[in-house]
Design a protein around this motif. Structure first.
Motif, PDB file in Angstrom:
ATOM      1  N   SER B  12       0.848  -1.186   0.000  1.00 32.35           N
ATOM      2  CA  SER B  12       0.000   0.000   0.000  1.00 32.35           C
ATOM      3  C   SER B  12       0.885   1.239   0.000  1.00 32.35           C
ATOM      4  O   SER B  12       1.806   1.335   0.811  1.00 32.35           O
ATOM      5  CB  SER B  12      -0.894  -0.019   1.238  1.00 32.35           C
ATOM      6  N   VAL B  13       0.630   2.181  -0.932  1.00 29.58           N
ATOM      7  CA  VAL B  13       1.424   3.411  -1.021  1.00 29.58           C
ATOM      8  C   VAL B  13       0.498   4.598  -1.215  1.00 29.58           C
ATOM      9  O   VAL B  13      -0.656   4.441  -1.635  1.00 29.58           O
ATOM     10  CB  VAL B  13       2.461   3.360  -2.167  1.00 29.58           C
ATOM     11  N   GLN B  14       1.041   5.773  -0.931  1.00 26.63           N
ATOM     12  CA  GLN B  14       0.282   6.998  -1.145  1.00 26.63           C
ATOM     13  C   GLN B  14       0.455   7.478  -2.580  1.00 26.63           C
ATOM     14  O   GLN B  14       1.530   7.321  -3.182  1.00 26.63           O
ATOM     15  CB  GLN B  14       0.757   8.096  -0.193  1.00 26.63           C
ATOM     16  N   GLU B  15      -0.594   8.073  -3.103  1.00 23.46           N
ATOM     17  CA  GLU B  15      -0.538   8.662  -4.441  1.00 23.46           C
ATOM     18  C   GLU B  15       0.644   9.631  -4.532  1.00 23.46           C
ATOM     19  O   GLU B  15       0.894  10.424  -3.612  1.00 23.46           O
ATOM     20  CB  GLU B  15      -1.847   9.406  -4.722  1.00 23.46           C
ATOM     21  N   GLY B  16       1.375   9.559  -5.625  1.00 24.74           N
ATOM     22  CA  GLY B  16       2.504  10.457  -5.833  1.00 24.74           C
ATOM     23  C   GLY B  16       3.839   9.889  -5.353  1.00 24.74           C
ATOM     24  O   GLY B  16       4.890  10.359  -5.770  1.00 24.74           O
ATOM     25  N   ARG B  17       3.773   8.873  -4.478  1.00 23.39           N
ATOM     26  CA  ARG B  17       5.020   8.279  -3.987  1.00 23.39           C
ATOM     27  C   ARG B  17       5.469   7.141  -4.906  1.00 23.39           C
ATOM     28  O   ARG B  17       4.790   6.785  -5.863  1.00 23.39           O
ATOM     29  CB  ARG B  17       4.816   7.759  -2.555  1.00 23.39           C
ATOM     30  N   ILE B  18       6.610   6.562  -4.579  1.00 23.20           N
ATOM     31  CA  ILE B  18       7.140   5.463  -5.379  1.00 23.20           C
ATOM     32  C   ILE B  18       6.583   4.125  -4.882  1.00 23.20           C
ATOM     33  O   ILE B  18       6.450   3.896  -3.679  1.00 23.20           O
ATOM     34  CB  ILE B  18       8.688   5.440  -5.343  1.00 23.20           C
ATOM     35  N   SER B  19       6.227   3.263  -5.833  1.00 18.46           N
ATOM     36  CA  SER B  19       5.868   1.877  -5.512  1.00 18.46           C
ATOM     37  C   SER B  19       7.014   0.995  -5.985  1.00 18.46           C
ATOM     38  O   SER B  19       7.486   1.155  -7.118  1.00 18.46           O
ATOM     39  CB  SER B  19       4.590   1.449  -6.243  1.00 18.46           C
ATOM     40  N   PRO B  79       5.450   8.656 -10.600  1.00 19.76           N
ATOM     41  CA  PRO B  79       4.756   8.599  -9.320  1.00 19.76           C
ATOM     42  C   PRO B  79       3.589   7.615  -9.380  1.00 19.76           C
ATOM     43  O   PRO B  79       3.018   7.395 -10.449  1.00 19.76           O
ATOM     44  CB  PRO B  79       4.234  10.039  -9.169  1.00 19.76           C
ATOM     45  N   SER B  80       3.233   7.050  -8.276  1.00 22.11           N
ATOM     46  CA  SER B  80       2.112   6.110  -8.237  1.00 22.11           C
ATOM     47  C   SER B  80       0.788   6.868  -8.344  1.00 22.11           C
ATOM     48  O   SER B  80       0.636   7.973  -7.802  1.00 22.11           O
ATOM     49  CB  SER B  80       2.133   5.317  -6.932  1.00 22.11           C
ATOM     50  N   GLN B  81      -0.155   6.252  -9.031  1.00 22.83           N
ATOM     51  CA  GLN B  81      -1.476   6.848  -9.227  1.00 22.83           C
ATOM     52  C   GLN B  81      -2.550   5.848  -8.772  1.00 22.83           C
ATOM     53  O   GLN B  81      -2.328   4.632  -8.853  1.00 22.83           O
ATOM     54  CB  GLN B  81      -1.684   7.186 -10.706  1.00 22.83           C
ATOM     55  N   PRO B  82      -3.706   6.328  -8.359  1.00 29.70           N
ATOM     56  CA  PRO B  82      -4.768   5.401  -7.927  1.00 29.70           C
ATOM     57  C   PRO B  82      -5.124   4.358  -8.980  1.00 29.70           C
ATOM     58  O   PRO B  82      -5.434   3.214  -8.648  1.00 29.70           O
ATOM     59  CB  PRO B  82      -5.942   6.342  -7.636  1.00 29.70           C
ATOM     60  N   GLY B  83      -5.048   4.729 -10.253  1.00 32.65           N
ATOM     61  CA  GLY B  83      -5.328   3.786 -11.341  1.00 32.65           C
ATOM     62  C   GLY B  83      -4.317   2.670 -11.454  1.00 32.65           C
ATOM     63  O   GLY B  83      -4.550   1.695 -12.178  1.00 32.65           O
ATOM     64  N   ASP B  84      -3.203   2.780 -10.737  1.00 38.44           N
ATOM     65  CA  ASP B  84      -2.202   1.710 -10.728  1.00 38.44           C
ATOM     66  C   ASP B  84      -2.596   0.581  -9.786  1.00 38.44           C
ATOM     67  O   ASP B  84      -1.945  -0.470  -9.768  1.00 38.44           O
ATOM     68  CB  ASP B  84      -0.831   2.251 -10.291  1.00 38.44           C
ATOM     69  N   SER B  85      -3.609   0.780  -8.997  1.00 36.33           N
ATOM     70  CA  SER B  85      -4.066  -0.242  -8.053  1.00 36.33           C
ATOM     71  C   SER B  85      -4.520  -1.474  -8.834  1.00 36.33           C
ATOM     72  O   SER B  85      -5.454  -1.427  -9.628  1.00 36.33           O
ATOM     73  CB  SER B  85      -5.217   0.294  -7.192  1.00 36.33           C
ATOM     74  N   ALA B  86      -3.824  -2.590  -8.601  1.00 33.82           N
ATOM     75  CA  ALA B  86      -4.063  -3.821  -9.360  1.00 33.82           C
ATOM     76  C   ALA B  86      -3.169  -4.903  -8.763  1.00 33.82           C
ATOM     77  O   ALA B  86      -2.353  -4.639  -7.877  1.00 33.82           O
ATOM     78  CB  ALA B  86      -3.724  -3.626 -10.837  1.00 33.82           C
ATOM     79  N   THR B 109       1.452  -9.582  -6.505  1.00 34.28           N
ATOM     80  CA  THR B 109       1.415  -8.612  -5.400  1.00 34.28           C
ATOM     81  C   THR B 109       0.270  -7.649  -5.663  1.00 34.28           C
ATOM     82  O   THR B 109       0.205  -7.053  -6.749  1.00 34.28           O
ATOM     83  CB  THR B 109       2.732  -7.823  -5.299  1.00 34.28           C
ATOM     84  N   LEU B 110      -0.618  -7.506  -4.692  1.00 29.27           N
ATOM     85  CA  LEU B 110      -1.722  -6.555  -4.811  1.00 29.27           C
ATOM     86  C   LEU B 110      -1.247  -5.175  -4.385  1.00 29.27           C
ATOM     87  O   LEU B 110      -0.885  -4.957  -3.222  1.00 29.27           O
ATOM     88  CB  LEU B 110      -2.898  -6.984  -3.937  1.00 29.27           C
ATOM     89  N   LEU B 111      -1.194  -4.255  -5.346  1.00 28.60           N
ATOM     90  CA  LEU B 111      -0.787  -2.879  -5.063  1.00 28.60           C
ATOM     91  C   LEU B 111      -2.028  -2.014  -4.877  1.00 28.60           C
ATOM     92  O   LEU B 111      -2.930  -2.029  -5.729  1.00 28.60           O
ATOM     93  CB  LEU B 111       0.058  -2.324  -6.211  1.00 28.60           C
ATOM     94  N   THR B 112      -2.069  -1.285  -3.783  1.00 25.91           N
ATOM     95  CA  THR B 112      -3.142  -0.325  -3.537  1.00 25.91           C
ATOM     96  C   THR B 112      -2.520   1.051  -3.421  1.00 25.91           C
ATOM     97  O   THR B 112      -1.627   1.261  -2.584  1.00 25.91           O
ATOM     98  CB  THR B 112      -3.907  -0.655  -2.247  1.00 25.91           C
ATOM     99  N   VAL B 113      -2.952   1.968  -4.275  1.00 30.13           N
ATOM    100  CA  VAL B 113      -2.468   3.345  -4.231  1.00 30.13           C
ATOM    101  C   VAL B 113      -3.579   4.205  -3.665  1.00 30.13           C
ATOM    102  O   VAL B 113      -4.654   4.343  -4.256  1.00 30.13           O
ATOM    103  CB  VAL B 113      -2.049   3.841  -5.626  1.00 30.13           C
TER     104      VAL B 113
END
Lengths: 111, 115
Positions: B12-19, B79-86, B109-113
């Motif tokens: 889980s990461v915040q929008e705008g940060r690096i995943s 940067p990570s974006q909410p649409g990257d959640s997958a 790996t389930l990524l949640t932004v």
């Protein structure tokens, strides 16, 4: 350009019934694959084909059969369905040394 | 025996940060590596790949790094974006002989932004 098309998209079977899943690709790819996806297990290879008329076993082939009579089609058969075969099935195709393209999946439930 | 391992089931990461998503492999015959992205109720879609002759490949916000000596690769999204959640799958294959035919996947790996 359709890419990889799987038929059907959903199916419910009773234990012991048989069915065939069809995969068709229009990219003239040599290699075709059937995977199953289960929670926490990732994508596991069932069977694959490296050309028309050829098939080979993957990681989890038991209970399945396949045929590739035409280059563009790869069929996955379940002769006697079991609840353990409840899964989402994905077909994929590719050329050597390139990425694979996947279909949209078939959600199969065996009751 | 798992040949491709993704040891983090979720991130889980915040929008705008690096995943940063990680992947390890055990088969020394693997020399072509790919990342796929999967949304619910859809098939996996190809994201980026890297050949073993390189140690880095970049495509827009996505960069894959390969460390052959450690048998490790990572996917960076910046940067990570909410649409990257997958769910992100790491995959590997060889480029010759029988290992060329198969594409072996990790468990994902389930990524949640988070916005």
């Amino acid at each position: 350009n359709a890419g990889v098309t799987q038929t059907p998209k959903f199916r419910v079977l009773k234990t012991g019934q048989s069915m065939t899943l069809l995969c068709a690709q229009d990219m003239n790819h040599e290699y075709m694959y059937w995977y199953r996806q289960d929670p926490g297990m990732g994508l596991r290879l069932i069977h694959y084909s490296v050309g028309e008329g050829t098939t080979a076993k993957g990681e989890v082939p038991d209970g399945y059969n396949v045929s590739r009579l035409k280059k563009q089609n790869f069929l996955l058969g379940l002769e006697s369905a079991a609840p353990s075969q409840t899964s989402v099935y994905f077909c994929a195709s590719k050329q050597p040394n390139t990425e694979a393209f996947f279909g949209q999946g078939t959600r199969l439930t065996v009751v | 025996d798992q040949q491709v391992k993704q040891n983090s089931p979720s991130l889980s990461v915040q929008e705008g940060r690096i995943s940063i998503l990680n992947c390890d492999y055990t088969n020394s015959m693997f020399d072509y590596f790919l990342w796929y992205k999967k949304y619910p109720a859809e098939g996996p879609t190809f994201l980026i790949s890297i050949s073993s002759i390189k140690d880095k490949n970049e495509d827009g916000r996505f960069t894959v790094f390969l460390n052959k000596s450690a048998k490790h690769l990572s996917l960076h999204i910046v940067p990570s974006q909410p649409g990257d959640s997958a769910v992100y799958f790491c995959a590997a294959s060889g480029s010759s002989g029988g290992s060329n035919y198969k594409l072996t996947f990790g468990k994902g790996t389930l990524l949640t932004v988070n916005p």
